[in-house]
Write a protein that holds these residues in place. Structure first.
Motif, PDB file in Angstrom:
ATOM      1  N   ASP A 105       0.849  -1.187   0.000  1.00  0.00           N
ATOM      2  CA  ASP A 105       0.000   0.000   0.000  1.00  0.00           C
ATOM      3  C   ASP A 105       0.888   1.242   0.000  1.00  0.00           C
ATOM      4  O   ASP A 105       1.604   1.505   0.974  1.00  0.00           O
ATOM      5  N   PRO A 106       0.885   2.049  -1.079  1.00  0.00           N
ATOM      6  CA  PRO A 106       1.778   3.220  -1.141  1.00  0.00           C
ATOM      7  C   PRO A 106       1.399   4.320  -0.167  1.00  0.00           C
ATOM      8  O   PRO A 106       2.148   5.284  -0.014  1.00  0.00           O
ATOM      9  N   THR A 107       0.242   4.191   0.488  1.00  0.00           N
ATOM     10  CA  THR A 107      -0.153   5.193   1.479  1.00  0.00           C
ATOM     11  C   THR A 107      -0.140   4.623   2.890  1.00  0.00           C
ATOM     12  O   THR A 107      -0.729   5.206   3.799  1.00  0.00           O
ATOM     13  N   ASP A 108       0.548   3.504   3.085  1.00  0.00           N
ATOM     14  CA  ASP A 108       0.729   2.946   4.424  1.00  0.00           C
ATOM     15  C   ASP A 108       1.649   3.881   5.206  1.00  0.00           C
ATOM     16  O   ASP A 108       2.800   4.105   4.808  1.00  0.00           O
ATOM     17  N   GLY A 168      -3.530   8.432   3.053  1.00  0.00           N
ATOM     18  CA  GLY A 168      -2.476   9.041   2.257  1.00  0.00           C
ATOM     19  C   GLY A 168      -2.291  10.527   2.458  1.00  0.00           C
ATOM     20  O   GLY A 168      -1.707  11.204   1.598  1.00  0.00           O
ATOM     21  N   VAL A 169      -2.743  11.081   3.603  1.00  0.00           N
ATOM     22  CA  VAL A 169      -2.608  12.511   3.887  1.00  0.00           C
ATOM     23  C   VAL A 169      -2.065  12.689   5.300  1.00  0.00           C
ATOM     24  O   VAL A 169      -2.537  12.043   6.242  1.00  0.00           O
ATOM     25  N   SER A 186       1.258  25.084   9.547  1.00  0.00           N
ATOM     26  CA  SER A 186       0.269  24.567   8.608  1.00  0.00           C
ATOM     27  C   SER A 186       0.868  24.208   7.252  1.00  0.00           C
ATOM     28  O   SER A 186       0.268  23.428   6.520  1.00  0.00           O
ATOM     29  N   ASP A 187       2.010  24.777   6.914  1.00  0.00           N
ATOM     30  CA  ASP A 187       2.607  24.566   5.596  1.00  0.00           C
ATOM     31  C   ASP A 187       4.069  24.241   5.757  1.00  0.00           C
ATOM     32  O   ASP A 187       4.720  24.789   6.634  1.00  0.00           O
ATOM     33  N   PRO A 188       4.637  23.435   4.879  1.00  0.00           N
ATOM     34  CA  PRO A 188       4.000  22.818   3.717  1.00  0.00           C
ATOM     35  C   PRO A 188       3.544  21.388   3.959  1.00  0.00           C
ATOM     36  O   PRO A 188       2.943  20.775   3.093  1.00  0.00           O
ATOM     37  N   ILE A 189       3.837  20.843   5.150  1.00  0.00           N
ATOM     38  CA  ILE A 189       3.603  19.409   5.349  1.00  0.00           C
ATOM     39  C   ILE A 189       2.184  19.091   5.777  1.00  0.00           C
ATOM     40  O   ILE A 189       1.680  18.010   5.492  1.00  0.00           O
ATOM     41  N   ASN A 190       1.502  20.021   6.447  1.00  0.00           N
ATOM     42  CA  ASN A 190       0.164  19.714   6.930  1.00  0.00           C
ATOM     43  C   ASN A 190      -0.800  19.519   5.764  1.00  0.00           C
ATOM     44  O   ASN A 190      -0.772  20.274   4.791  1.00  0.00           O
ATOM     45  N   ASP A 191      -1.633  18.501   5.874  1.00  0.00           N
ATOM     46  CA  ASP A 191      -2.585  18.142   4.818  1.00  0.00           C
ATOM     47  C   ASP A 191      -1.882  17.752   3.530  1.00  0.00           C
ATOM     48  O   ASP A 191      -2.467  17.828   2.444  1.00  0.00           O
ATOM     49  N   ALA A 192      -0.618  17.337   3.640  1.00  0.00           N
ATOM     50  CA  ALA A 192       0.150  16.965   2.457  1.00  0.00           C
ATOM     51  C   ALA A 192      -0.120  15.510   2.077  1.00  0.00           C
ATOM     52  O   ALA A 192       0.106  14.614   2.885  1.00  0.00           O
ATOM     53  N   VAL A 208       7.270  10.338  -1.132  1.00  0.00           N
ATOM     54  CA  VAL A 208       7.164  11.566  -1.917  1.00  0.00           C
ATOM     55  C   VAL A 208       5.987  12.338  -1.334  1.00  0.00           C
ATOM     56  O   VAL A 208       4.860  11.837  -1.314  1.00  0.00           O
ATOM     57  N   LEU A 209       6.261  13.552  -0.838  1.00  0.00           N
ATOM     58  CA  LEU A 209       5.240  14.384  -0.224  1.00  0.00           C
ATOM     59  C   LEU A 209       4.881  15.523  -1.165  1.00  0.00           C
ATOM     60  O   LEU A 209       5.743  16.067  -1.856  1.00  0.00           O
ATOM     61  N   GLN A 210       3.608  15.874  -1.169  1.00  0.00           N
ATOM     62  CA  GLN A 210       3.148  16.999  -1.976  1.00  0.00           C
ATOM     63  C   GLN A 210       3.173  18.256  -1.102  1.00  0.00           C
ATOM     64  O   GLN A 210       2.266  18.517  -0.331  1.00  0.00           O
TER      65      GLN A 210
END
Length: 202
Positions: A50-53, A134-135, A168-174, A184-186
Motif C-alpha cells: 500500500d503506497p499510502t501505508d 495518504g494525507v 500549517s505549511d507545507p507538510i500539513n494536509d500533504a 514523496v510528499l506533496q
C-alpha cells in the motif's frame, strides 16, 4: 524602493518557512555435510504494497538540495520577479506519531531590477502527526527555528513568521505516496502543491 525592498524581505521570510531496512540476506549456502543437497532459497520478506501505508514514512530522511531547489522554483512562480538558489538541505524524520524538521541552509535570492539578498535558516521544529488515507495532518509542539533574511540592506528576524507558516505549511494536509520505495510528499507552495522526494539520511 525601500518599501519594495521590505515587502520582498517579508516575502522571502515566508518562502523560507515553506521550507529521514536492512539489506536483504543472500541465498542460503549449501551444507556440504548433507550429501551435497542444496537448500531452497528463502523467499524475501514481503514489504507493504500500500503506497499510502504510514509505516513507510517512519525513518530519518533528507530533502536533498535538488528537491529543495525544485520546491523553491515552484514557490518563485508566484513571486513576480523573484528567483531563488538553494545551498543546503533539510532533515525530516518521522516516528510512528512524531515528526521533526531540522534546517541548515542558505537561500540566495535575486529580485529583478532591485538586487540580491540572502536568507539563512537554522534550527528546527517538531510535533505530532497522523497519516490517514495518504494525507499527513500535523500538530506543532516545539519550535527553535531561526530564519534571518537580508534584502537590499534590510535584515529581519523571520523566525516567528516561519514557525507560524510551518504550523500549517507545507507538510500539513500533504498527500504522500511511497510507491517509488521512499516517500514523496506533496508540499504546499501557497497556490498549489509540488512533489518533494525524501531520501534516506546518510
Amino acid at each position: 524602493m525601500r518599501r519594495a525592498g521590505f515587502a520582498a524581505t517579508i516575502a522571502v521570510a515566508g518562502a523560507l518557512a515553506l521550507t529521514g531496512c536492512g539489506a536483504p540476506s543472500g541465498d542460503a549456502e549449501p551444507d556440504p555435510a548433507e550429501d551435497g543437497a542444496v537448500e531452497e532459497p528463502t523467499a524475501p520478506e514481503e514489504k507493504p504494497t500500500d503506497p499510502t501505508d504510514p509505516a513507510c514514512l517512519v525513518g530519518d530522511w533528507q530533502i536533498a538540495e535538488d528537491q529543495m531547489q525544485s520546491f523553491y522554483d515552484a514557490l518563485a512562480a508566484d513571486l513576480d520577479g523573484v528567483s531563488f538558489a538553494i545551498d543546503g538541505s533539510v532533515g525530516l524524520s518521522f516516528t510512528a506519531d512524531e515528526y521533526r524538521y531540522t534546517t541548515d541552509f542558505v537561500l540566495d535570492l535575486t529580485i529583478d531590477g532591485a538586487g540580491e539578498g540572502e536568507g539563512v535558516a537554522t534550527g528546527g521544529l517538531g510535533g505530532t502527526y497522523t497519516a490517514e488515507d495518504g494525507v499527513i495532518t500535523t500538530t506543532l509542539v516545539d519550535n527553535n527555528l531561526s530564519v534571518i533574511v537580508t534584502v537590499l540592506g534590510q535584515t529581519i528576524d523571520g523566525s516567528d513568521l516561519a514557525g507560524g507558516l510551518l504550523l500549517s505549511d507545507p507538510i500539513n494536509d500533504a498527500p504522500f505516496d511511497c510507491s517509488s520505495g521512499t516517500p514523496v510528499l506533496q508540499f504546499e507552495t501557497g497556490s498549489g502543491r509540488t512533489p518533494v522526494a525524501l531520501t534516506p539520511s546518510s
